[in-house]
Motif scaffolding. Structure first.
Motif, PDB file in Angstrom:
ATOM      1  N   PHE A  11      16.790  17.150  35.226  1.00 17.32           N
ATOM      2  CA  PHE A  11      17.495  16.420  35.710  1.00 17.32           C
ATOM      3  C   PHE A  11      17.315  14.893  36.265  1.00 17.32           C
ATOM      4  O   PHE A  11      16.049  14.771  36.482  1.00 17.32           O
ATOM      5  N   VAL A  12      18.314  14.171  36.454  1.00 11.88           N
ATOM      6  CA  VAL A  12      18.202  12.831  37.196  1.00 11.88           C
ATOM      7  C   VAL A  12      19.374  12.738  38.301  1.00 11.88           C
ATOM      8  O   VAL A  12      19.981  12.987  37.363  1.00 11.88           O
ATOM      9  N   ARG A  13      19.439  12.759  39.310  1.00 16.86           N
ATOM     10  CA  ARG A  13      19.844  11.923  40.379  1.00 16.86           C
ATOM     11  C   ARG A  13      19.810  10.003  39.610  1.00 16.86           C
ATOM     12  O   ARG A  13      19.083   9.279  40.027  1.00 16.86           O
ATOM     13  N   LEU A  14      20.996   9.711  39.827  1.00 19.93           N
ATOM     14  CA  LEU A  14      21.039   8.478  38.614  1.00 19.93           C
ATOM     15  C   LEU A  14      20.840   7.212  40.103  1.00 19.93           C
ATOM     16  O   LEU A  14      21.760   7.801  41.279  1.00 19.93           O
ATOM     17  N   GLN A  15      20.700   5.535  39.621  1.00 19.54           N
ATOM     18  CA  GLN A  15      20.691   5.700  40.892  1.00 19.54           C
ATOM     19  C   GLN A  15      21.803   5.016  41.546  1.00 19.54           C
ATOM     20  O   GLN A  15      22.569   4.310  42.913  1.00 19.54           O
ATOM     21  N   SER A  16      22.956   4.837  41.215  1.00 17.65           N
ATOM     22  CA  SER A  16      24.036   4.845  41.278  1.00 17.65           C
ATOM     23  C   SER A  16      25.454   4.857  40.866  1.00 17.65           C
ATOM     24  O   SER A  16      25.016   5.856  38.994  1.00 17.65           O
ATOM     25  N   TYR A  44      22.437  14.831  33.638  1.00 20.87           N
ATOM     26  CA  TYR A  44      22.925  13.594  35.054  1.00 20.87           C
ATOM     27  C   TYR A  44      23.428  13.793  36.062  1.00 20.87           C
ATOM     28  O   TYR A  44      24.798  14.522  35.717  1.00 20.87           O
ATOM     29  N   ILE A  45      23.239  13.997  37.329  1.00 20.77           N
ATOM     30  CA  ILE A  45      23.607  13.669  38.818  1.00 20.77           C
ATOM     31  C   ILE A  45      24.118  13.116  38.678  1.00 20.77           C
ATOM     32  O   ILE A  45      23.490  11.753  39.545  1.00 20.77           O
ATOM     33  N   VAL A  46      25.324  12.429  39.181  1.00 15.81           N
ATOM     34  CA  VAL A  46      25.938  11.111  39.605  1.00 15.81           C
ATOM     35  C   VAL A  46      26.467  11.155  40.556  1.00 15.81           C
ATOM     36  O   VAL A  46      26.882  11.848  41.477  1.00 15.81           O
ATOM     37  N   PRO A  47      25.534  10.540  41.948  1.00 17.30           N
ATOM     38  CA  PRO A  47      26.022  10.092  42.882  1.00 17.30           C
ATOM     39  C   PRO A  47      27.085   9.590  43.066  1.00 17.30           C
ATOM     40  O   PRO A  47      28.129   8.597  42.028  1.00 17.30           O
ATOM     41  N   MET A  48      28.191   9.345  44.732  1.00 21.67           N
ATOM     42  CA  MET A  48      29.470   8.798  45.251  1.00 21.67           C
ATOM     43  C   MET A  48      30.823   9.101  44.236  1.00 21.67           C
ATOM     44  O   MET A  48      30.687   8.303  43.904  1.00 21.67           O
ATOM     45  N   ILE A  49      31.332   9.727  42.994  1.00 18.04           N
ATOM     46  CA  ILE A  49      31.971  10.306  42.596  1.00 18.04           C
ATOM     47  C   ILE A  49      33.129  10.091  43.458  1.00 18.04           C
ATOM     48  O   ILE A  49      33.327  10.627  44.408  1.00 18.04           O
ATOM     49  N   GLU A  50      33.722   8.988  43.166  1.00 17.74           N
ATOM     50  CA  GLU A  50      35.429   8.526  44.065  1.00 17.74           C
ATOM     51  C   GLU A  50      36.857   8.793  43.174  1.00 17.74           C
ATOM     52  O   GLU A  50      37.588   9.019  43.502  1.00 17.74           O
ATOM     53  N   SER A  51      36.133   8.809  41.597  1.00 18.43           N
ATOM     54  CA  SER A  51      37.854   8.948  40.673  1.00 18.43           C
ATOM     55  C   SER A  51      37.015   9.745  39.393  1.00 18.43           C
ATOM     56  O   SER A  51      35.514   9.014  39.127  1.00 18.43           O
ATOM     57  N   PRO A  52      37.790  10.387  38.312  1.00 16.19           N
ATOM     58  CA  PRO A  52      36.887  10.518  36.919  1.00 16.19           C
ATOM     59  C   PRO A  52      37.385   9.813  36.501  1.00 16.19           C
ATOM     60  O   PRO A  52      36.361  10.347  35.662  1.00 16.19           O
ATOM     61  N   SER A  53      37.422   7.949  36.609  1.00 18.07           N
ATOM     62  CA  SER A  53      36.492   7.228  35.384  1.00 18.07           C
ATOM     63  C   SER A  53      35.369   6.680  36.255  1.00 18.07           C
ATOM     64  O   SER A  53      35.294   6.654  35.153  1.00 18.07           O
ATOM     65  N   GLN A  54      34.981   7.078  36.779  1.00 13.73           N
ATOM     66  CA  GLN A  54      33.593   7.109  37.101  1.00 13.73           C
ATOM     67  C   GLN A  54      32.810   8.535  35.944  1.00 13.73           C
ATOM     68  O   GLN A  54      31.071   7.558  34.944  1.00 13.73           O
ATOM     69  N   LEU A  55      33.358   9.019  36.288  1.00 14.89           N
ATOM     70  CA  LEU A  55      32.052  10.366  35.141  1.00 14.89           C
ATOM     71  C   LEU A  55      32.961   9.818  33.797  1.00 14.89           C
ATOM     72  O   LEU A  55      31.989   9.761  32.420  1.00 14.89           O
ATOM     73  N   GLU A  56      33.931   9.372  33.153  1.00 16.58           N
ATOM     74  CA  GLU A  56      34.525   9.069  32.335  1.00 16.58           C
ATOM     75  C   GLU A  56      33.441   8.459  31.726  1.00 16.58           C
ATOM     76  O   GLU A  56      32.550   7.905  30.664  1.00 16.58           O
ATOM     77  N   THR A  57      33.240   6.979  32.036  1.00 17.01           N
ATOM     78  CA  THR A  57      32.335   5.750  31.339  1.00 17.01           C
ATOM     79  C   THR A  57      30.930   6.423  31.884  1.00 17.01           C
ATOM     80  O   THR A  57      29.900   6.440  30.757  1.00 17.01           O
ATOM     81  N   ILE A  58      30.671   7.045  32.683  1.00 14.56           N
ATOM     82  CA  ILE A  58      28.758   7.966  32.197  1.00 14.56           C
ATOM     83  C   ILE A  58      28.713   8.572  31.518  1.00 14.56           C
ATOM     84  O   ILE A  58      27.694   8.580  30.446  1.00 14.56           O
ATOM     85  N   TYR A  59      29.729   9.607  31.381  1.00 10.68           N
ATOM     86  CA  TYR A  59      30.255  10.626  29.673  1.00 10.68           C
ATOM     87  C   TYR A  59      29.979   9.963  28.521  1.00 10.68           C
ATOM     88  O   TYR A  59      28.828  10.492  27.895  1.00 10.68           O
ATOM     89  N   ASP A  60      30.341   8.593  29.008  1.00  9.07           N
ATOM     90  CA  ASP A  60      30.130   7.954  27.365  1.00  9.07           C
ATOM     91  C   ASP A  60      29.510   7.250  27.205  1.00  9.07           C
ATOM     92  O   ASP A  60      28.981   7.218  25.818  1.00  9.07           O
ATOM     93  N   GLN A  61      28.042   7.410  27.970  1.00 11.53           N
ATOM     94  CA  GLN A  61      27.017   6.147  27.826  1.00 11.53           C
ATOM     95  C   GLN A  61      25.576   7.580  27.510  1.00 11.53           C
ATOM     96  O   GLN A  61      24.640   6.951  26.778  1.00 11.53           O
ATOM     97  N   ILE A  62      26.089   8.358  27.897  1.00 14.65           N
ATOM     98  CA  ILE A  62      24.835  10.125  27.448  1.00 14.65           C
ATOM     99  C   ILE A  62      25.544  10.781  26.265  1.00 14.65           C
ATOM    100  O   ILE A  62      24.374  11.910  26.567  1.00 14.65           O
ATOM    101  N   THR A  63      26.799  10.629  26.021  1.00 13.03           N
ATOM    102  CA  THR A  63      27.205  11.293  24.410  1.00 13.03           C
ATOM    103  C   THR A  63      27.242  10.220  23.090  1.00 13.03           C
ATOM    104  O   THR A  63      27.690   9.563  23.378  1.00 13.03           O
TER     105      THR A  63
END
Length: 250
Positions: free
Chosen positions: A72-77, A94-113
């Motif tokens: 697994f990886v903890r991303l830089q941001s 993928y472990i994503v730091p400082m999540i404050e909204s679902p839109s941040q997760l959507e952006t990351i999910y798009d890039q890893i899928t």
């Protein structure tokens, strides 16, 4: 111990706690030692606070996989730009730091899928053994394990919306950053922190999302305590902390 993402998800769904650990030392030898202990389902390479370079990652990932443990990886941001150079290295989660909204997760999910589910670029890379396992890794659409770290007051306030993101696998509460965001840095016995911590846990339980907190101290007693309280996805200590916690007895 599990090896595939499918097995990990099924194990957690069956209410079995999954324990991993954190790496900050850029060493394949450390990765091999940690993964060979049979203690951990996954090992997190910490790109936020560790000192890893891009060219070290494939060898470290191979050392983890050697012993059938998930890398697994903890991303830089939480910004997708932190994925550009590492998405093809072969991480399973993928472990994503400082999540404050679902839109941040959507952006990351798009890039890893991969398409059509996401927007990840398709090509031969280390993640599919340079094409040797292209069908298995790309065409079969193995969905990476996605974890949100809740570490800020904004994340706390938006926890219900964050937990509704359909591709979220688990949540980790970052105690130090969360307490700092609440202006009580490191005061884990403070009523404000306890209330915030319990609020996140209660929300996760209601939504059926596995949760845990990063247990920095390598203490088996505390690990058992948080498992008893319902934690099912738990980062246990860090390679660096494990080194200096072994104190002489004199």
């Amino acid at each position: 111990m599990t090896f595939s993402i499918k097995e990990l998800r099924l194990s957690i769904k069956d209410n079995q706690p999954s324990v991993g650990t954190w790496m900050q030392i850029p060493s394949p030898e450390v990765a091999e030692i940690l993964s060979s202990t049979n203690y951990y389902d996954w090992i997190v390479i910490d790109l936020e606070h560790g000192s890893f370079s891009r060219n070290e990652l494939p060898s470290i990932i191979r050392a983890v996989e050697l012993n059938k443990v998930l890398p697994f990886v903890r991303l830089q941001s939480s910004n997708y730009t932190s994925l550009k150079e590492i998405v093809d290295c072969g991480f399973s989660g993928y472990i994503v730091p400082m999540i404050e909204s679902p839109s941040q997760l959507e952006t990351i999910y798009d890039q890893i899928t991969y398409p059509p589910k996401g927007k990840r670029g398709v090509g031969f890379s280390r993640s599919n053994q340079y094409g040797l396992n292209f069908k298995e890794k790309v065409e079969n659409q193995i969905q990476p394990f996605l974890v949100a770290m809740i570490e800020t007051q904004n994340g706390l306030e938006n926890i219900e919306k964050i937990l509704d993101f359909k591709n979220l696998d688990a949540v980790i509460i970052g105690p130090y950053d969360l307490s700092a965001s609440l202006n009580i840095c490191g005061q884990f016995d403070n009523e404000i922190f306890i209330k915030a911590f319990d609020y996140i846990i209660d929300a996760c339980k209601r939504k059926g999302i596995p949760f845990g907190t990063h247990l920095i101290e390598p203490c088996n007693k505390k690990l058992k305590e948080i498992i008893k309280k319902g934690s099912r996805f738990i980062p246990f200590s860090i390679d660096t902390v494990m080194l200096y916690q072994n104190k002489p007895l004199f």
